[in-house]
Write a protein that holds these residues in place. Structure first.
Motif, mmCIF file in Angstrom:
data_model
loop_
_atom_site.group_PDB
_atom_site.id
_atom_site.type_symbol
_atom_site.label_atom_id
_atom_site.label_comp_id
_atom_site.label_asym_id
_atom_site.label_seq_id
_atom_site.Cartn_x
_atom_site.Cartn_y
_atom_site.Cartn_z
ATOM 1 N N ALA A 53 1.042 -1.170 0.068
ATOM 2 C CA ALA A 53 0.017 -0.114 0.138
ATOM 3 C C ALA A 53 0.986 1.182 -0.142
ATOM 4 N N VAL A 54 0.820 2.075 -0.844
ATOM 5 C CA VAL A 54 1.619 3.277 -1.255
ATOM 6 C C VAL A 54 0.942 4.273 -0.344
ATOM 7 N N PRO A 55 1.624 4.841 0.565
ATOM 8 C CA PRO A 55 0.994 5.960 1.452
ATOM 9 C C PRO A 55 0.716 7.173 0.645
ATOM 10 N N LEU A 56 -0.381 7.718 0.767
ATOM 11 C CA LEU A 56 -0.834 8.898 0.097
ATOM 12 C C LEU A 56 -1.065 10.058 1.248
ATOM 13 N N ASP A 57 -0.285 10.148 2.263
ATOM 14 C CA ASP A 57 -0.513 11.171 3.356
ATOM 15 C C ASP A 57 0.007 12.467 2.698
ATOM 16 N N ALA A 58 -0.430 13.454 3.484
ATOM 17 C CA ALA A 58 0.181 15.007 3.091
ATOM 18 C C ALA A 58 1.869 15.002 3.279
ATOM 19 N N ALA A 59 2.257 14.490 4.466
ATOM 20 C CA ALA A 59 3.705 14.442 4.588
ATOM 21 C C ALA A 59 4.547 13.637 3.654
ATOM 22 N N THR A 60 4.093 12.631 3.234
ATOM 23 C CA THR A 60 4.666 11.725 2.107
ATOM 24 C C THR A 60 4.755 12.569 0.555
ATOM 25 N N LEU A 61 3.634 13.160 0.429
ATOM 26 C CA LEU A 61 3.466 14.048 -0.947
ATOM 27 C C LEU A 61 4.341 15.266 -0.692
ATOM 28 N N ALA A 62 4.386 15.966 0.622
ATOM 29 C CA ALA A 62 4.968 17.267 0.470
ATOM 30 C C ALA A 62 6.396 17.075 0.257
ATOM 31 N N LYS A 63 7.045 16.103 0.527
ATOM 32 C CA LYS A 63 8.649 15.685 0.129
ATOM 33 C C LYS A 63 9.007 15.544 -1.283
ATOM 34 N N LEU A 64 7.885 15.413 -2.011
ATOM 35 C CA LEU A 64 8.278 15.392 -3.602
ATOM 36 C C LEU A 64 8.298 16.386 -4.312
ATOM 37 N N PRO A 65 8.918 16.587 -5.291
ATOM 38 C CA PRO A 65 8.968 17.601 -6.163
ATOM 39 C C PRO A 65 7.624 17.665 -6.881
ATOM 40 N N ARG A 66 7.198 18.770 -7.188
ATOM 41 C CA ARG A 66 5.793 19.179 -7.722
ATOM 42 C C ARG A 66 6.057 19.308 -9.382
ATOM 43 N N GLU A 67 5.177 19.133 -10.242
ATOM 44 C CA GLU A 67 5.278 19.009 -11.622
ATOM 45 C C GLU A 67 3.743 19.567 -12.033
ATOM 46 N N THR A 68 3.857 20.129 -13.259
ATOM 47 C CA THR A 68 2.788 20.808 -13.732
ATOM 48 C C THR A 68 2.280 20.059 -15.048
ATOM 49 N N VAL A 69 0.964 19.762 -15.407
ATOM 50 C CA VAL A 69 0.604 19.265 -16.653
ATOM 51 C C VAL A 69 -0.470 19.554 -17.266
ATOM 52 N N GLN A 70 -0.409 19.897 -18.480
ATOM 53 C CA GLN A 70 -1.772 20.333 -19.221
ATOM 54 C C GLN A 70 -2.302 19.150 -20.034
ATOM 55 N N ALA A 71 -3.534 18.979 -19.789
ATOM 56 C CA ALA A 71 -4.233 17.808 -20.618
ATOM 57 C C ALA A 71 -5.478 18.227 -20.672
ATOM 58 N N ALA A 72 -6.159 17.566 -21.347
ATOM 59 C CA ALA A 72 -7.822 17.647 -21.882
ATOM 60 C C ALA A 72 -8.524 16.453 -21.609
ATOM 61 N N ALA A 73 -9.681 16.543 -20.715
ATOM 62 C CA ALA A 73 -10.755 15.503 -20.733
ATOM 63 C C ALA A 73 -11.974 15.856 -21.137
ATOM 64 N N HIS A 74 -12.823 15.268 -21.725
ATOM 65 C CA HIS A 74 -14.111 15.344 -21.807
ATOM 66 C C HIS A 74 -14.624 16.767 -22.264
ATOM 67 N N GLY A 75 -13.611 17.245 -23.202
ATOM 68 C CA GLY A 75 -13.774 18.856 -23.718
ATOM 69 C C GLY A 75 -13.275 19.704 -22.922
ATOM 70 N N GLU A 76 -12.680 19.317 -21.776
ATOM 71 C CA GLU A 76 -12.210 20.536 -20.758
ATOM 72 C C GLU A 76 -10.793 20.449 -20.473
ATOM 73 N N SER A 77 -10.253 21.725 -20.810
ATOM 74 C CA SER A 77 -8.943 21.967 -20.482
ATOM 75 C C SER A 77 -8.441 21.926 -19.206
ATOM 76 N N LEU A 78 -7.353 21.379 -18.581
ATOM 77 C CA LEU A 78 -6.697 21.300 -17.411
ATOM 78 C C LEU A 78 -5.315 21.754 -17.531
ATOM 79 N N ASP A 79 -4.982 22.548 -16.282
ATOM 80 C CA ASP A 79 -3.909 22.896 -16.044
ATOM 81 C C ASP A 79 -3.552 22.414 -14.336
ATOM 82 N N CYS A 80 -2.675 21.422 -14.431
ATOM 83 C CA CYS A 80 -2.919 20.698 -13.119
ATOM 84 C C CYS A 80 -1.608 20.792 -12.473
ATOM 85 N N GLU A 81 -1.553 20.512 -11.230
ATOM 86 C CA GLU A 81 0.099 20.199 -10.683
ATOM 87 C C GLU A 81 -0.210 19.240 -9.425
ATOM 88 N N GLY A 82 0.998 18.593 -9.361
ATOM 89 C CA GLY A 82 0.865 17.458 -8.284
ATOM 90 C C GLY A 82 2.413 16.811 -8.274
#
Length: 179
Positions: A53-82
């Motif tokens: 089971a991969v931990p998904l807690d805020a502390a684990t995620l906060a230690k990782l570098p953040r990236e951005t992604v531009q994508a489209a789904a169901h006719g909607e454009s998204l600019d996301c980060e994670g």
């Protein structure tokens, strides 16, 4: 009882005894475990147990570098980060830091959502040295935190031809060795 019936019973008895004897001497099926990679006889590095089971807690995620992604789904454009899914898998020990060894090619990543939706990725396709499939676990899109309908976490695979393996409301990520 006729002679033919006696012979049949005797034959069936011997066959049954031989079958039971063979079963008693059979080796049990071994659980999946790390094995030598098969390349030059070197053992592969140990990897996380299965299922992991991969931990998904805020502390684990906060230690990782953040990236951005531009994508489209169901006719909607998204600019996301994670965070990149492969970075999360590496940080938690579910994906090795170096080259993906042969035994790990039989592992997969199962992503589950709150509503029961599940998708699967092979570990090899997510590994940058093998498949280079980009997948991000995002928590923000279009400048805002994800709402209840999509979040708090959403998995986006921008290279997929359609967003069928995108997962809203990510609840769990589990790495499993195929049987």
């Amino acid at each position: 009882m006729t002679t033919a019936e006696k012979t049949l019973r005797l034959t069936l008895g011997f066959a049954l005894a031989a079958g039971l004897s063979a079963c008693a001497g059979a080796r049990p099926v071994r659980e999946a475990a790390p094995e030598p990679a098969g390349h030059g006889g070197h053992a592969s590095e140990p990897f996380a147990p299965s299922p992991f089971a991969v931990p998904l807690d805020a502390a684990t995620l906060a230690k990782l570098p953040r990236e951005t992604v531009q994508a489209a789904a169901h006719g909607e454009s998204l600019d996301c980060e994670g965070v990149a899914l492969d970075a999360l898998l590496r940080a938690t020990g579910a994906l090795p830091a170096d080259k993906l060894p042969g035994p790990q090619l039989a592992r997969y990543v199962l992503v589950g959502a709150r509503d029961g939706y599940r998708v699967l990725y092979s570990l090899a396709e997510l590994d940058p040295g093998t498949g280079k499939r980009r997948a991000l676990l995002v928590d923000r899109c279009n400048g805002a935190a994800l709402g209840e309908e999509d979040g708090p976490l959403r998995l986006i695979a921008p290279e997929d031809a359609r967003p069928a393996r995108w997962v809203r409301q990510v609840k769990s990520i589990t790495v499993v060795t195929a049987p």
